[in-house]
Design an enzyme around this catalytic site. Structure first.
Site, PDB file in Angstrom:
ATOM      1  N   GLY A 246       5.994  -0.327  -3.535  1.00  0.00           N
ATOM      2  CA  GLY A 246       6.426   1.109  -3.049  1.00  0.00           C
ATOM      3  C   GLY A 246       7.679   1.683  -3.266  1.00  0.00           C
TER       4      GLY A 246
ATOM      5  N   GLY B 259       0.857  -0.478  -4.293  1.00  0.00           N
ATOM      6  CA  GLY B 259       1.671  -1.131  -5.240  1.00  0.00           C
ATOM      7  C   GLY B 259       3.198  -1.208  -4.813  1.00  0.00           C
TER       8      GLY B 259
ATOM      9  N   THR C  37      -2.373  -2.789  -0.073  1.00  0.00           N
ATOM     10  CA  THR C  37      -2.544  -1.508   0.993  1.00  0.00           C
ATOM     11  C   THR C  37      -4.000  -1.209   1.089  1.00  0.00           C
ATOM     12  OG1 THR C  37      -0.302  -1.038   0.104  1.00  0.00           O
ATOM     13  CG2 THR C  37      -1.647   0.987   1.287  1.00  0.00           C
TER      14      THR C  37
ATOM     15  N   ARG D  45      12.355  -2.348   6.964  1.00  0.00           N
ATOM     16  CA  ARG D  45      12.160  -1.518   5.808  1.00  0.00           C
ATOM     17  C   ARG D  45      10.818  -0.846   5.813  1.00  0.00           C
ATOM     18  NH1 ARG D  45       7.183  -1.916   2.021  1.00  0.00           N
ATOM     19  NH2 ARG D  45       7.762  -1.726  -0.122  1.00  0.00           N
TER      20      ARG D  45
END
Lengths: 351, 351
Positions: A264, A262, A210, A238
């Site tokens: 999520g 990380g 991210t 998702r």
């Protein structure tokens, strides 16, 4: 039970760059990456910026020299963009957008161009933005043709009565705001497509990082933003933590700003970004104590891999992560640093 | 600026039942609805359940006798279903699902059958579920053909590696879990369709309530769930707080469970459900203090209208709301009560 699907959809954290590491998390025991990490504290700063390009399995063995250099160059370019705004008395929100736009446009990171592919071989992007002065926020989830999702997130906050818009509706809204719309093929990076095909063959879901930025400007205003392509081989539309205010992003002028990276699902369940702010607000913890407690105690105990970057109201910076590595950097009017590996200190280069 | 759109998309809270009230929020000054409200405390209970059917502008003048009776009957039926499970030593999660299923199937509430319509005259449903023992959660957003979205939310938690699935993907997942799929026309209630056409003509977005349940079972496990049709005349695939863990729903066996109802954007920005838990956990507030502080001070000051129902680890119940009314009820092994209007005490009928 969850284990039924978890068996076939094995979730692993992989690094955010194009190469892939196959380290076993359980074998990894680099203490330094699990310890607290923070940039200069105790010195009075007029502005402060922290950025990340994803937490994961970045190690010196798994990353080529070429990627190492390209990532550091991009992190520095993002810091330059943010600093250029803040040093001229610009606002925190503009710095956050400028830094994230650079990372979104760089194929080395899983956000914007370079986003990972879904099971259906599409790029579905998520982003969120929060203004700590107004305590207002905006986010988009599952968008496929907005060049810079972080700009759409901010536009949702500023130009709509809503916080979270998704899919086709969010795209229609972005178009109405004159944001740059691209053909979905713009996001395609061949190595990411190869990666999802490999993941599909192995029935794996891979977490791929991210990007994010938190800034505090000279007036003490804090803003935070996060942008991602989500998980490689994700299914069922998702949505992860990146567009969820309180999980992936949070900002409050009275405490701090946070951007997460990380696995999520854990960041949603533990309301990670809001929890760090709440520990400072209600328990009197410092930014460093609060962020380390959440990442290296609560999340780690639960098995949630990842990290956060945070800046508090006084310009202190903390970048804890419980993964082997995290692409990260910071800049203040006093110094700057970037780092990739867990055992690497944020270089403190004086200005 | 946000005001540009806020001008045309005027957001007002309206009641959850089929009739509509046109009260001016500013004129409303019913102190009792703004004061703390809580069900029996200080008595040791073996199980406890709280439910809501939406906070809004319910007043004795705006609701017909027929609706008043139908709503009370439905709230009692939901409490019966939950109690039937908990009194026989069943688990909190089953009680939450059973209670919400009844409210979803009842056209008097804005969830499942009876959901409001979007600008495109569709029903797009959101729901979430959290288990306070596992600190695990599941949610669906923007689904159009799942008869009971709350069951899909729990299935996401139990049978997928994810927390939040949306749109077509969530529907495909629900089908794979053998959940009941209906034709989207199942959700259509004529009065709701009339309401959105009226709202479109006036360019209004109307908030229309939500349903939710929190339960604590005899073993001290807490579960919480929330389900909604969202806002009348919503656009751009807007998702509110109901499927957002930490905003619309939260559960933690060490503190409490919470289900929210109100103007969702505020509940997301203030991470309302997690904030109540954090105030108990980090500041030592009681459930009543924490929930009243968030709803009647923080949210009210920010202009966020709505309420929550909460049950803490000891079975205490709190149902604060800063709106004129809230459909609500509770049951423990000692007593039960339901209420609609702000100045109405939760009737404490001994068992």
């Amino acid at each position: 039970m969850k284990s039924i699907l978890m068996g076939t959809l094995f979730v692993i954290l992989a690094l955010s760059c194009n190469s892939e590491a196959s380290m076993d998390a359980k074998k990894y025991n680099n203490k330094s990456s699990l310890e607290k990490e923070s940039a200069p504290t105790g010195e009075s700063v007029s502005y402060a910026v922290a950025i990340h390009g994803g937490a994961g399995y970045q190690t010196k063995e798994s990353i080529s020299n070429e990627t190492d250099l390209a990532v550091r160059k991009a992190l520095n370019a993002a810091l330059d963009a943010a600093e250029n705004i803040l040093s001229k008395n610009g606002v925190a929100g503009d710095a956050v957008i400028a830094a994230i736009e650079i990372l979104e446009n760089d194929p080395n990171f899983n956000a914007g161009k370079g986003a990972v592919f879904t099971n259906e071989e599409r790029n579905e992007l998520d982003a969120s933005y929060m203004d700590g002065a107004k305590m207002d926020a905006g986010a988009v989830g599952g968008v496929t043709n907005i060049k810079n999702p972080i700009k759409a997130a901010r536009a949702v906050m500023e130009e709509s009565p809503h916080v979270l818009l998704t899919g086709k509706g969010a795209e229609e809204f972005a178009k109405s705001q004159m944001l740059e719309i691209v053909d979905p093929s713009y996001f395609k990076v061949q190595s990411r497509l190869d990666a999802v095909r490999k993941a599909k063959a192995r029935k794996e879901v891979k977490k791929h990082g991210t990007v994010g930025c938190v800034a505090r400007d000279k007036n003490g205003n804090i803003a935070a933003g996060t942008s991602t392509g989500g998980m490689t081989n994700k299914r069922w539309n998702r949505i992860g933590d990146s567009p969820i205010i309180g999980a992936g992003t949070y900002a409050n002028n009275n405490t701090c700003g946070v951007s997460s990276t990380g696995h999520g699902e854990f960041f949603i369940r533990y309301a990670v970004a809001h929890d760090i702010s709440a520990l400072m607000d209600y328990k009197g913890m410092s930014l460093e104590e609060a962020s380390n407690h959440v990442i290296n105690e609560k999340l780690k105990k639960a098995g949630g891999e990842g990290g956060v970057i945070c800046v508090d109201k006084d310009g202190n910076i903390s970048t804890p992560h419980n993964t082997p590595g995290m692409y990260r950097g910071y800049v203040t009017d006093k110094s700057r640093g970037v780092a990739i590996y867990g055992d690497e200190e944020l270089q403190k280069v004086e200005h």
